[in-house]
Design an enzyme around this catalytic site. Structure first.
Site, short mmCIF file in Angstrom:
data_model
loop_
_atom_site.label_atom_id
_atom_site.label_comp_id
_atom_site.label_asym_id
_atom_site.label_seq_id
_atom_site.Cartn_x
_atom_site.Cartn_y
_atom_site.Cartn_z
N CYS A 80 0.82 -1.21 0.00
CA CYS A 80 0.00 0.00 0.00
C CYS A 80 0.86 1.26 0.00
O CYS A 80 0.67 2.16 -0.82
CB CYS A 80 -0.93 -0.02 1.21
N CYS B 53 -1.56 1.66 -3.12
CA CYS B 53 -2.54 2.74 -2.92
C CYS B 53 -1.94 4.14 -2.88
O CYS B 53 -2.42 5.05 -3.57
CB CYS B 53 -3.29 2.54 -1.60
N LYS C 238 0.09 5.30 -6.06
CA LYS C 238 -0.89 5.31 -7.15
C LYS C 238 -1.77 6.56 -7.08
O LYS C 238 -1.99 7.26 -8.07
CB LYS C 238 -1.74 4.02 -7.06
N TYR D 33 -8.79 -3.52 -11.14
CA TYR D 33 -8.48 -2.22 -10.53
C TYR D 33 -7.20 -1.60 -11.13
O TYR D 33 -7.17 -0.45 -11.53
CB TYR D 33 -8.18 -2.40 -9.04
N GLU E 187 -6.84 1.78 -13.39
CA GLU E 187 -6.22 2.96 -12.76
C GLU E 187 -4.97 3.40 -13.52
O GLU E 187 -4.78 4.58 -13.80
CB GLU E 187 -5.88 2.65 -11.30
N ASP F 223 -3.46 -9.89 2.15
CA ASP F 223 -3.48 -10.39 0.77
C ASP F 223 -3.04 -11.85 0.66
O ASP F 223 -3.45 -12.55 -0.27
CB ASP F 223 -2.56 -9.53 -0.11
N HIS G 6 -26.46 21.31 -0.85
CA HIS G 6 -26.62 21.94 -2.15
C HIS G 6 -25.61 23.06 -2.37
O HIS G 6 -25.36 23.82 -1.44
CB HIS G 6 -28.04 22.51 -2.25
N GLU H 9 -25.66 15.16 -3.45
CA GLU H 9 -27.07 15.30 -3.04
C GLU H 9 -28.00 14.47 -3.94
O GLU H 9 -29.12 14.14 -3.56
CB GLU H 9 -27.51 16.77 -3.03
P1 NDP Z 1 -7.77 -7.99 -10.34
O1 NDP Z 1 -7.92 -9.36 -9.80
O2 NDP Z 1 -8.64 -6.90 -9.86
O3 NDP Z 1 -7.91 -8.04 -11.92
C1 NDP Z 1 -7.12 -8.89 -12.69
C2 NDP Z 1 -7.49 -8.69 -14.14
O4 NDP Z 1 -6.58 -9.38 -14.98
C3 NDP Z 1 -8.88 -9.20 -14.46
O5 NDP Z 1 -9.47 -8.32 -15.38
C4 NDP Z 1 -8.60 -10.55 -15.10
O6 NDP Z 1 -9.55 -10.94 -16.05
C5 NDP Z 1 -7.29 -10.29 -15.80
N1 NDP Z 1 -6.45 -11.48 -15.94
C6 NDP Z 1 -6.14 -12.39 -14.98
N2 NDP Z 1 -5.32 -13.32 -15.47
C7 NDP Z 1 -5.11 -13.02 -16.78
C8 NDP Z 1 -4.35 -13.63 -17.82
N3 NDP Z 1 -3.65 -14.72 -17.61
N4 NDP Z 1 -4.36 -13.04 -19.03
C9 NDP Z 1 -5.08 -11.91 -19.25
N5 NDP Z 1 -5.82 -11.29 -18.30
C10 NDP Z 1 -5.83 -11.85 -17.07
O7 NDP Z 1 -6.22 -7.67 -10.14
P2 NDP Z 1 -5.38 -6.34 -10.12
O8 NDP Z 1 -4.02 -6.80 -10.49
O9 NDP Z 1 -6.00 -5.25 -10.91
O10 NDP Z 1 -5.45 -5.91 -8.60
C11 NDP Z 1 -5.19 -6.83 -7.55
C12 NDP Z 1 -6.01 -6.50 -6.33
O11 NDP Z 1 -5.46 -5.37 -5.69
C13 NDP Z 1 -7.46 -6.11 -6.63
O12 NDP Z 1 -8.29 -7.21 -6.72
C14 NDP Z 1 -7.82 -5.22 -5.48
O13 NDP Z 1 -8.33 -6.01 -4.45
C15 NDP Z 1 -6.49 -4.60 -5.08
N6 NDP Z 1 -6.41 -3.20 -5.54
C16 NDP Z 1 -7.26 -2.27 -5.02
C17 NDP Z 1 -7.21 -0.97 -5.43
C18 NDP Z 1 -8.16 0.04 -4.86
O14 NDP Z 1 -8.73 -0.20 -3.80
N7 NDP Z 1 -8.39 1.17 -5.53
C19 NDP Z 1 -6.26 -0.51 -6.43
C20 NDP Z 1 -5.44 -1.56 -6.95
C21 NDP Z 1 -5.51 -2.85 -6.50
P3 NDP Z 1 -10.92 -11.69 -15.68
O15 NDP Z 1 -11.83 -10.63 -15.11
O16 NDP Z 1 -11.37 -12.19 -17.00
O17 NDP Z 1 -10.57 -12.76 -14.71
#
Ligand code: NDP
Length: 453
Positions: free
Chosen positions: A42, A47, A50, A177, A181, A303, A437, A442
């Site tokens: 984080c 976080c 980012k 995510y 982002e 995690d 307002h 709102e």
């Molecule tokens: P996510 O699990 O959110 O998303 C992973 C993405 O990658 C999905 O779209 C998935 O597709 C795709 N994917 C997975 N494997 C493959 C592959 N082999 N080939 C192609 N595409 C693939 O992971 P992130 O890495 O974005 O983030 C990890 C975690 O970190 C999040 O789940 C969240 O909990 C946390 N996070 C939170 C944030 C916040 O609170 N603002 C910011 C950043 C991270 P599919 O949907 O088809 O499975």
């Protein structure tokens, strides 16, 4: 049996530090081992940096829109990536120092180095053996990049925060995510950015209207979204550029391929084989609702258990572990319902509770309220961005099941709504709440007519 410590925490990220500090505050003798950086993902590669980059990216539109309010810049606004990264690094170093002080001042012994489990009660670090009554694994996660040919030419989020120059052209792979982002960050800062997602529409699991609305808004801004697209191989060209061959045969040439395809639990060289700790079918550490692993003296959180990978959740888990072990009279189970969350894309998503799709799946008779409008700040400008707000209501009990927003400050707005949902607010309570307002927020208390039921 006497131990060196009552609690030995492996990993000084959000969850580990919270558990350690609270345990020490309850009078326990606590050690924390950290091999990388204080504050974990984080603070260092998640976080916090980012959000700083998102602020940086937002200035592009601020400068553009300022003109409609009578401001003019003498000369063109220019952006310098090394300045942003250097300032970000300075701030992160300051936060690392704060984490160090927090731990030391709360009486925790900080051990810097890689900790390896030797058995259920002992850990090796820097050639020394430490024993503890309880051991807490809080080692977090690590970006997962699929092993396609040429994957070594791609970067993940850990590297993206330290790039020496902003790439001119970036392919972001993934639809979660981090992908959304970082695509917003790169695009906002001026890189020609494409987001490639393997499915029909990104952000699987979020409300359908939110996903569609963000797709439209990002496309309006000129971010290239390519769904049903995935990379088969990456080849480095003699001029240093990268050639990405897609599964459908197309070839894209870029400076940078950034994978954001999920994260794996960080278990490398942890010595789990010396203990009774088991993994679940997805490879995360298996724990019960009290964060107890299959080894009686070992707990795990954050995690590395792969439940909800969000900092505030790890904090709640850390607090629960400290209380359960050392202040049982204050112990409460972590409540995983109605966790609010934000995606800091530009514009932001803010969401809490059930999506319309989830509510229907769970058997609720659903009433949906929606509002789409142009934010007031933009009415003097050429910008055609629109905000979406949506309420999902249980038609039988009138309880609000979900609140969703795409628009400026969505993350800030949804935090307050999460309190209302946690308290079980009904739509009638929303209706009886007086608005502030003029604000966008709102709108959440003035939606009167359902768009569908
Ligand atoms: P996510 O699990 O959110 O998303 C992973 C993405 O990658 C999905 O779209 C998935 O597709 C795709 N994917 C997975 N494997 C493959 C592959 N082999 N080939 C192609 N595409 C693939 O992971 P992130 O890495 O974005 O983030 C990890 C975690 O970190 C999040 O789940 C969240 O909990 C946390 N996070 C939170 C944030 C916040 O609170 N603002 C910011 C950043 C991270 P599919 O949907 O088809 O499975």
């Amino acid at each position: 049996m006497t131990y060196d410590f009552d609690l030995f925490v492996i990993g000084a990220g959000s969850g580990g530090v919270r558990a350690a500090r609270f345990a020490a505050g309850y009078g326990a003798r606590v050690a924390v081992a950290e091999s990388r950086y204080l504050g974990g993902t984080c603070v260092n590669v998640g976080c916090v940096p980012k959000k700083l980059l998102v602020y940086g990216a937002h200035f592009a539109e601020d400068f553009e829109q300022a003109q409609a309010f009578g401001w003019s810049l003498s000369g063109e606004a220019t952006f310098d990536w090394p300045t942003l990264i250097a300032n970000k690094n300075r701030e992160i170093e300051r936060l690392n120092g704060i984490y160090r002080k927090l731990l030391v001042n709360s009486g925790v012994t900080l051990l810097e180095g890689h900790a390896r489990l030797l058995d259920g009660h002992s850990v090796e670090l820097g050639g020394q053996r430490y024993t503890a009554k309880h051991i807490l694994i809080a080692t977090g996660g690590w970006p997962h990049i699929p092993k396609i040919p040429g994957h070594e030419h791609a970067i993940g989020s850990n590297e993206a925060f330290f790039l020496e120059q902003l790439p001119k052209c970036v392919l972001v792979i993934g639809g979660g995510y981090i992908a959304v982002e970082f695509a917003s960050i790169f695009h906002g800062l001026g890189a020609q950015t494409s987001l490639l997602y393997r499915g029909e529409l990104f952000l699987r699991g979020f409300d359908g209207a939110v996903r569609k609305h963000l797709q439209e808004e990002l496309s309006k801004r000129g971010l290239d979204l390519q769904f049903n697209s995935d990379i088969e191989r990456i080849d480095k060209q003699p001029d240093g550029s990268l050639q990405a061959t897609l599964k459908d045969g197309r070839v894209l040439v870029t400076d940078c391929v950034f994978y954001a395809t999920g994260r794996r639990p960080m278990l490398d060289n942890l010595g789990l084989e010396n203990t009774e700790v088991e993994l679940d079918e997805r490879g995360y550490i298996k724990v019960d609702e009290q964060f107890q692993t299959t080894a009686p003296s070992i707990l795990a959180l954050g995690d590395v258990i792969g439940r909800v990978q969000l900092t505030p959740v790890a904090l709640a888990e850390g607090m629960a572990v400290a209380r359960r072990l050392f202040k049982p009279e204050e112990y409460r189970l972590v409540d995983y319902r109605t966790i609010p969350t934000a995606v800091f894309s530009l514009p932001n998503i803010g969401t809490v509770g059930l999506s319309e799709e989830q509510a229907k799946e769970e058997g609720y008779r659903v009433e949906v309220y929606e509002s789409r409008f142009r934010p007031m700040k933009l009415t003097l400008t050429e910008c055609q961005e629109r905000t979406l707000m949506k309420l999902v209501v249980d038609a039988d009990s009138d309880r609000v099941l979900g609140c969703h927003m795409v628009g400026p400050e969505a993350g800030e707005i949804v935090q307050g709504l999460a309190v209302a949902l946690k308290a079980g607010a009904t739509k009638q309570i929303f209706d009886e709440t007086i608005g502030v307002h003029p604000t966008a927020a709102e709108e959440f208390v003035t939606m009167r007519t359902p768009v569908s039921s």
